[in-house]
Design a protein around this motif. Sequence first.
Motif, PDB file in Angstrom:
ATOM      1  N   TYR A 248      37.807  42.761  49.427  1.00 59.67           N
ATOM      2  CA  TYR A 248      37.556  42.040  48.097  1.00 59.67           C
ATOM      3  C   TYR A 248      36.493  40.964  48.109  1.00 59.67           C
ATOM      4  CZ  TYR A 248      41.924  44.698  47.136  1.00 59.67           C
ATOM      5  OH  TYR A 248      42.693  46.000  47.252  1.00 59.67           O
ATOM      6  N   ILE A 249      36.302  40.494  46.917  1.00 57.57           N
ATOM      7  CA  ILE A 249      35.236  39.436  46.835  1.00 57.57           C
ATOM      8  C   ILE A 249      35.385  38.272  47.889  1.00 57.57           C
ATOM      9  CG2 ILE A 249      33.990  37.991  45.423  1.00 57.57           C
ATOM     10  CD1 ILE A 249      33.580  40.946  44.483  1.00 57.57           C
TER      11      ILE A 249
ATOM     12  N   LEU B  82      22.155  37.654  42.923  1.00 56.09           N
ATOM     13  CA  LEU B  82      23.231  38.722  42.961  1.00 56.09           C
ATOM     14  C   LEU B  82      24.524  38.084  42.894  1.00 56.09           C
ATOM     15  CD1 LEU B  82      24.167  41.677  44.201  1.00 56.09           C
ATOM     16  CD2 LEU B  82      23.611  40.706  46.464  1.00 56.09           C
ATOM     17  N   VAL B  83      25.360  38.867  42.112  1.00 51.24           N
ATOM     18  CA  VAL B  83      26.715  38.266  41.909  1.00 51.24           C
ATOM     19  C   VAL B  83      27.664  39.281  42.392  1.00 51.24           C
ATOM     20  CG1 VAL B  83      28.193  37.413  40.184  1.00 51.24           C
ATOM     21  CG2 VAL B  83      25.725  37.009  40.044  1.00 51.24           C
ATOM     22  N   TYR B  84      28.477  39.055  43.172  1.00 53.50           N
ATOM     23  CA  TYR B  84      29.689  39.889  43.577  1.00 53.50           C
ATOM     24  C   TYR B  84      30.735  39.325  42.637  1.00 53.50           C
ATOM     25  CZ  TYR B  84      26.891  41.064  47.906  1.00 53.50           C
ATOM     26  OH  TYR B  84      25.987  41.577  48.610  1.00 53.50           O
ATOM     27  N   CYS B  85      31.344  40.171  41.983  1.00 56.97           N
ATOM     28  CA  CYS B  85      32.252  39.802  40.999  1.00 56.97           C
ATOM     29  C   CYS B  85      33.275  40.656  40.849  1.00 56.97           C
ATOM     30  CB  CYS B  85      31.568  39.424  39.663  1.00 56.97           C
ATOM     31  SG  CYS B  85      32.740  38.702  38.151  1.00 56.97           S
ATOM     32  N   SER B  86      34.757  39.846  40.478  1.00 62.92           N
ATOM     33  CA  SER B  86      35.776  40.994  40.247  1.00 62.92           C
ATOM     34  C   SER B  86      35.874  41.042  38.798  1.00 62.92           C
ATOM     35  CB  SER B  86      36.789  40.162  40.731  1.00 62.92           C
ATOM     36  OG  SER B  86      38.180  40.784  40.766  1.00 62.92           O
ATOM     37  N   THR B  87      34.830  41.909  38.259  1.00 64.93           N
ATOM     38  CA  THR B  87      34.972  42.378  37.064  1.00 64.93           C
ATOM     39  C   THR B  87      35.329  43.705  36.630  1.00 64.93           C
ATOM     40  OG1 THR B  87      33.440  42.327  35.011  1.00 64.93           O
ATOM     41  CG2 THR B  87      32.453  42.546  37.327  1.00 64.93           C
TER      42      THR B  87
ATOM     43  N   VAL C 174      25.227  42.732  39.340  1.00 63.58           N
ATOM     44  CA  VAL C 174      26.307  42.446  39.610  1.00 63.58           C
ATOM     45  C   VAL C 174      26.995  43.771  40.323  1.00 63.58           C
ATOM     46  CG1 VAL C 174      28.463  42.097  38.372  1.00 63.58           C
ATOM     47  CG2 VAL C 174      26.501  41.036  37.672  1.00 63.58           C
ATOM     48  N   GLU C 175      27.911  43.355  41.357  1.00 66.60           N
ATOM     49  CA  GLU C 175      28.192  44.450  42.072  1.00 66.60           C
ATOM     50  C   GLU C 175      29.889  44.199  42.406  1.00 66.60           C
ATOM     51  OE1 GLU C 175      27.990  45.694  46.799  1.00 66.60           O
ATOM     52  OE2 GLU C 175      26.166  45.492  45.681  1.00 66.60           O
ATOM     53  N   VAL C 176      30.491  45.177  42.460  1.00 64.82           N
ATOM     54  CA  VAL C 176      31.829  45.185  42.805  1.00 64.82           C
ATOM     55  C   VAL C 176      32.496  46.281  43.355  1.00 64.82           C
ATOM     56  CG1 VAL C 176      32.497  45.918  40.152  1.00 64.82           C
ATOM     57  CG2 VAL C 176      34.303  44.791  41.741  1.00 64.82           C
ATOM     58  N   ARG C 177      33.048  46.437  44.598  1.00 60.04           N
ATOM     59  CA  ARG C 177      33.539  47.734  45.300  1.00 60.04           C
ATOM     60  C   ARG C 177      34.807  47.757  44.726  1.00 60.04           C
ATOM     61  NH1 ARG C 177      35.787  51.494  46.423  1.00 60.04           N
ATOM     62  NH2 ARG C 177      35.852  52.589  48.172  1.00 60.04           N
ATOM     63  N   ARG C 178      35.922  46.943  44.519  1.00 58.61           N
ATOM     64  CA  ARG C 178      37.150  47.224  44.188  1.00 58.61           C
ATOM     65  C   ARG C 178      37.786  45.593  43.510  1.00 58.61           C
ATOM     66  NH1 ARG C 178      37.411  47.740  49.493  1.00 58.61           N
ATOM     67  NH2 ARG C 178      38.020  50.168  49.517  1.00 58.61           N
ATOM     68  N   MET C 179      38.693  45.758  42.777  1.00 57.58           N
ATOM     69  CA  MET C 179      39.522  44.665  42.111  1.00 57.58           C
ATOM     70  C   MET C 179      40.850  44.863  42.732  1.00 57.58           C
ATOM     71  SD  MET C 179      38.168  44.329  38.408  1.00 57.58           S
ATOM     72  CE  MET C 179      37.678  46.144  38.411  1.00 57.58           C
ATOM     73  N   GLY C 180      41.498  43.722  43.074  1.00 57.07           N
ATOM     74  CA  GLY C 180      42.802  43.471  43.322  1.00 57.07           C
ATOM     75  C   GLY C 180      43.553  43.517  41.850  1.00 57.07           C
ATOM     76  N   GLY C 181      43.343  44.476  41.069  1.00 56.80           N
ATOM     77  CA  GLY C 181      44.154  44.653  39.565  1.00 56.80           C
ATOM     78  C   GLY C 181      43.182  44.076  38.783  1.00 56.80           C
ATOM     79  N   GLY C 182      43.292  44.478  37.619  1.00 53.72           N
ATOM     80  CA  GLY C 182      42.379  43.930  36.610  1.00 53.72           C
ATOM     81  C   GLY C 182      43.232  43.864  35.258  1.00 53.72           C
ATOM     82  N   PHE C 183      43.778  45.159  34.666  1.00 58.41           N
ATOM     83  CA  PHE C 183      44.802  45.078  33.475  1.00 58.41           C
ATOM     84  C   PHE C 183      44.363  44.703  32.226  1.00 58.41           C
ATOM     85  CE2 PHE C 183      47.572  44.225  37.147  1.00 58.41           C
ATOM     86  CZ  PHE C 183      47.900  45.478  37.653  1.00 58.41           C
ATOM     87  N   GLY C 184      42.917  44.752  32.112  1.00 54.86           N
ATOM     88  CA  GLY C 184      42.147  44.105  30.988  1.00 54.86           C
ATOM     89  C   GLY C 184      41.736  42.541  31.239  1.00 54.86           C
ATOM     90  N   GLY C 185      42.320  41.928  32.229  1.00 57.59           N
ATOM     91  CA  GLY C 185      42.110  40.591  32.395  1.00 57.59           C
ATOM     92  C   GLY C 185      40.743  40.122  33.043  1.00 57.59           C
ATOM     93  N   LYS C 186      40.002  41.226  33.576  1.00 58.10           N
ATOM     94  CA  LYS C 186      38.841  41.213  33.945  1.00 58.10           C
ATOM     95  C   LYS C 186      37.746  41.554  33.150  1.00 58.10           C
ATOM     96  CE  LYS C 186      40.656  40.135  38.630  1.00 58.10           C
ATOM     97  NZ  LYS C 186      40.874  40.589  39.926  1.00 58.10           N
ATOM     98  N   GLU C 187      38.100  42.045  31.818  1.00 63.13           N
ATOM     99  CA  GLU C 187      36.946  42.631  31.115  1.00 63.13           C
ATOM    100  C   GLU C 187      36.127  41.828  30.658  1.00 63.13           C
ATOM    101  OE1 GLU C 187      36.966  45.378  26.874  1.00 63.13           O
ATOM    102  OE2 GLU C 187      38.612  45.541  28.222  1.00 63.13           O
ATOM    103  N   THR C 188      36.742  40.481  30.123  1.00 57.55           N
ATOM    104  CA  THR C 188      35.797  39.549  29.396  1.00 57.55           C
ATOM    105  C   THR C 188      35.763  38.039  30.413  1.00 57.55           C
ATOM    106  OG1 THR C 188      37.304  38.516  27.979  1.00 57.55           O
ATOM    107  CG2 THR C 188      35.821  40.286  27.164  1.00 57.55           C
ATOM    108  N   GLN C 189      37.232  37.814  30.910  1.00 56.67           N
ATOM    109  CA  GLN C 189      37.459  36.867  31.477  1.00 56.67           C
ATOM    110  C   GLN C 189      36.684  36.471  32.906  1.00 56.67           C
ATOM    111  OE1 GLN C 189      40.093  34.515  29.586  1.00 56.67           O
ATOM    112  NE2 GLN C 189      38.881  35.897  28.478  1.00 56.67           N
ATOM    113  N   ALA C 190      36.185  37.485  33.579  1.00 58.16           N
ATOM    114  CA  ALA C 190      35.343  37.246  34.702  1.00 58.16           C
ATOM    115  C   ALA C 190      34.117  36.494  34.638  1.00 58.16           C
ATOM    116  CB  ALA C 190      35.280  38.613  35.249  1.00 58.16           C
TER     117      ALA C 190
ATOM    118  N   GLY D 275      29.445  54.096  36.939  1.00 61.22           N
ATOM    119  CA  GLY D 275      29.643  52.828  36.187  1.00 61.22           C
ATOM    120  C   GLY D 275      30.942  52.270  35.945  1.00 61.22           C
ATOM    121  N   GLY D 276      31.911  52.892  36.358  1.00 62.84           N
ATOM    122  CA  GLY D 276      33.290  52.455  36.156  1.00 62.84           C
ATOM    123  C   GLY D 276      33.670  51.781  37.438  1.00 62.84           C
ATOM    124  N   THR D 277      34.641  50.938  37.397  1.00 63.82           N
ATOM    125  CA  THR D 277      35.186  50.074  38.281  1.00 63.82           C
ATOM    126  C   THR D 277      36.497  50.389  38.970  1.00 63.82           C
ATOM    127  OG1 THR D 277      35.972  48.448  36.700  1.00 63.82           O
ATOM    128  CG2 THR D 277      33.630  48.156  37.436  1.00 63.82           C
ATOM    129  N   GLU D 278      36.645  50.123  40.248  1.00 66.02           N
ATOM    130  CA  GLU D 278      37.945  50.452  40.703  1.00 66.02           C
ATOM    131  C   GLU D 278      38.688  49.282  40.766  1.00 66.02           C
ATOM    132  OE1 GLU D 278      40.924  52.112  42.240  1.00 66.02           O
ATOM    133  OE2 GLU D 278      39.228  53.573  42.077  1.00 66.02           O
TER     134      GLU D 278
END
Length: 784
Positions: free
Chosen positions: A36-37, A207-212, A235-251, A486-489
Motif C-alpha cells: 500500500y502507499i 509523481l504522486v502515489y495516492c490512495s485514490t 498519479v499512481e495507485v496499485r491498490r487501496m485498503g478500502g475506499g467505499f466512496g471515501g477516496k473519490e474526492t476526499q483523497a 483506468g479503474g482502481t483496485e
Amino acid sequence: MNKHTPDLKAEKIAGGVHSSVRHDSAHKHVAGTAVYIDDITEPAGTLHAGLGLSTVAHGILKSVDLSAVRAAPGVIDVLTHEDVPGVNDISPSYMNDDPVLANGKVEFHGQPIFCVIAETREEARRAARLAKIEYEELPADIDIWDLDVKTHRQVVTPLTLKRGDAAAALESAPRRIKGRMRLGGQDHFYLEGQVSLAVPGEDDEVLVYCSTQGPSETQHMVAHALGVPSHAVTVEVRRMGGGFGGKETQANQCAALAAIAAKKLNRAVKVRLDRDEDMAATGKRHDFAIDYDVGFDDEGRILGIDYTFALRAGFSADLSGPVGDRALFHCDNAYFFPHVHAKSAPLYTNTVSNTAFRGFGGPQGMVGAERVIDEVAFAVGKDPLDIRKLNFYDAMGVEGTRNVTPYHQKVEDCIIQRIVAELEESADYAGRRKAIAEFNAKSRIVKRGLALTPVKFGISFTKTESNQAGALVHVYTDGSVHMNHGGTEMGQGLHLKVAQVVAEEFQIDLDRVKITATTTAKVPNTSPTAASSGADLNGMAAQDAARQIKDRLIDFAAETHQVPREQVVFLPNRVRIGNAEISFNDLVKKAYMARVQLSAAGFYKTPKIHWDRSKGRGHAFYYYAYGAACSEVSVDTLTGEYVVERTDILHDTGRSLNRIIDIGQIEGGFIQGMGWLTTEELWWDGKGRLRTHAPSTYKIPLASDRPKIFNVALTDWSEAYEPTIHRSKAVGEPPLPLGLAVLHALSDAVASVADHKICPRLDAPATPECVLMAIERLKAQKKG
C-alpha cells in the motif's frame, strides 16, 4: 464429431470469465506483503506532514501565530493557504468552495488550516499542536433536523422529480399518511486511511502515489493547486485498503498538500492521516431527514406520493448535488408510483463536507421507500411483504403500464418478482412468520422479527461524461500480456475481473496476464472507480483493446496461411489456422517478426444513457441490478439489544464474471449496509465536534455481529438485459441496501409489543438505545 476430434466446448482456459478465481492479492493481504502507499520504500530525504485543524465549527481567523510551530524540533516548513501556488481549491465541481487550506475563516470543526512539514511524522504532528489561533466565533448550523428546507441555504441547486399529479392523487386517495424519518450517516472506516506520497521531478513534474479512487481527478486537482498543466502530474495507485466512496474526492486534499510541499522543498513528502484526523477532517455518507406524504387505497396500493429528502451536505458542495439526485432516483426502490413528486434539499451545515459512499444516495432513497411500505402495511393491517409485492413494477416481459420511474425511464428488465418469490420459498418465509408469531406469544422478554426486502439499483453514472473508460494492452513477444486500465483496485477484485476478460479474449491462461498499477501516465482522463461501474466500463475497454490486437493477429494468420479469416480460431492457449494449429506464443512471435502491432488502446462509452437534470427526466441508467434479503432478529425488550439470527440473500449479478468474488462483495455489502442501519452512529456535539471519531466510540459490525446463519445465493438464471461485459451485472453497490432487511426485521420485532397495530417508525441507525426507545414509545401508545 468423430473420436479424433477434441471436444472444444469442454476445453477451457485456466481463469477466464465465469471462473471462480481467487482475488489476485488475497494471499498478499493475509501474509501482509501487499504493498500500500505507506509500504512504498521512501526516497532518501522523505519528509512528513501533520495537519493543523480548526477547533471551532464556524469562525473568522483573527490571528494565526505559527512561530512556535516553526521553531519545533524537526520542522522544515509550515504551509498555509499563501503557499498554494495555483488555486486554493479542490472542489470536484470547481465551485471554489473547498479550500486546500482555510483562508480567513473556518467552516467546520477539524478543517485544515495549516500543514507542518517535518523530518518525521511524529515531529510534524506534535508541532501542529503548538499553534496559537484566535477565532471570532460565528453561529453554527450542525444538525439538519430542525432546519427549514424552504429557507435554509443549500449548497447546490436541488433536484425535483415529478410524474403525474401527486397533489391531486393525494387529495383523492382513500387513505393518506404523513411522516418523517431520521436517517443517520456513516463513516467509510476503510482499513487504509487517507495517504499520499509525492516525489518531485524535473521542471514542473511531480509523481504522486495516492490512495485514490479517481486518479485522473486527483491528477487534475493537484495540477489545479500547483498551477501547472495536468501533464506535469502523474498519479499512481496499485491498490487501496478500502475506499467505499471515501477516496473519490476526499483523497485530493492529502495529494495536493504532499505535492505542494514536495515541489516547494524539492524533497519527497508523505501525508498520512491517523484515524482520528481522518474521521474528523474527511466527509462521510450523508445523513437525511425524509418527509413523506403517501396516498393509497384500502388494499395497500400506493396511488400518489410526495417526498422531501433533506441531506446534511456540510460546508461545501463536494458531491452533495448528485448524491441527493440519486436518492431521488431510488425513492421508488422496486415500486411503481402512479403519481409522484420528490425533491432534494442539500443543506449547508458547519460540519465536514459529506461525500460519496457506497450507493451514493441510492440506499438513502430506498430507506424512504421502505418506510412508506411499512406505513401502508400497518395502516391496512397486512404483512409488509404483501404490500411490497402489490406495488412492484411490472415484471420483465409483461406488457403493462406500471413500469415508468419518477424520472421517466421505462423499467424493461424487472425480475424482482421472481427473485422475491424464490427467496420467499427458499427462506421459508411463511413458515417462519408463523413460528415467530407463536414464539412471541409465549416469550415475555425476547421478541423476534422477520422481514424480506427487495433491491432495484440503477447502474451508471448520472454524470453522462463519466460513463467512459480506457485501457491499454500490450502483448509481448513471449506471449505474455500486460494489462492496464483506468479503474482502481480497493479490494473488490476489479483488476482480477478485467484480467479475466483479457485472458478470455486471447484464450490464454490467466497467469499469462500481468495486472499492473493504475496510472494516469498510461490511461488518461479516467472516471473514478465508483457507481458500481468498474468492471462494466474497464472490462469493456480492455476487451476492445484485446480485440484490436486479436484482429491483427487473425489478419496476419489468414494472410500468411492463405485461409479465410473465419478459419482462424483462438483455442485454449493455441490458435487453429485452417487445418493447422500453432501455440499462441508462437503466433505472437511470428507476428512480431512480420512487424504486426501488438499493442492497443481500448475505449468504451456506455450507450443509450442520457439525463436532463433541468427537466428531471431521461434514461439515467443503462440497466438495473436486483436482489432481496430475508432477515430474522431477536430483540431483548428490556435493553433494546438484539441479535441477527439468520439472513438469506438471493442476488442478481447476471452472468457473473467471477462468482466467488461476487459472493464476497454481496456478503460485505450486506454487512456494511447492516452496520449503517444499526450500529454505526455519527454524533456531533453542540460545538460541532465529532465525538464518534475512533474505533472506541464508533461501532462498525464485528465478526460476532454477522447473522448466525448466513446464506447467500446468486440468480443463476439471470443475465444482463443489455449487452454488458459478458452479460454480467455490477455488484459493488447493489448489495448494500440488502441490509434494510435487518432494519425492518427489528421494526417487526418492535411492532410485536403493540400487537402489530402501530407502525414503529424506527429511525436509523437502530442502535439498541433507539430500539429500546421505540419499544417504550409503542408500549405507551398501546396503553393510551
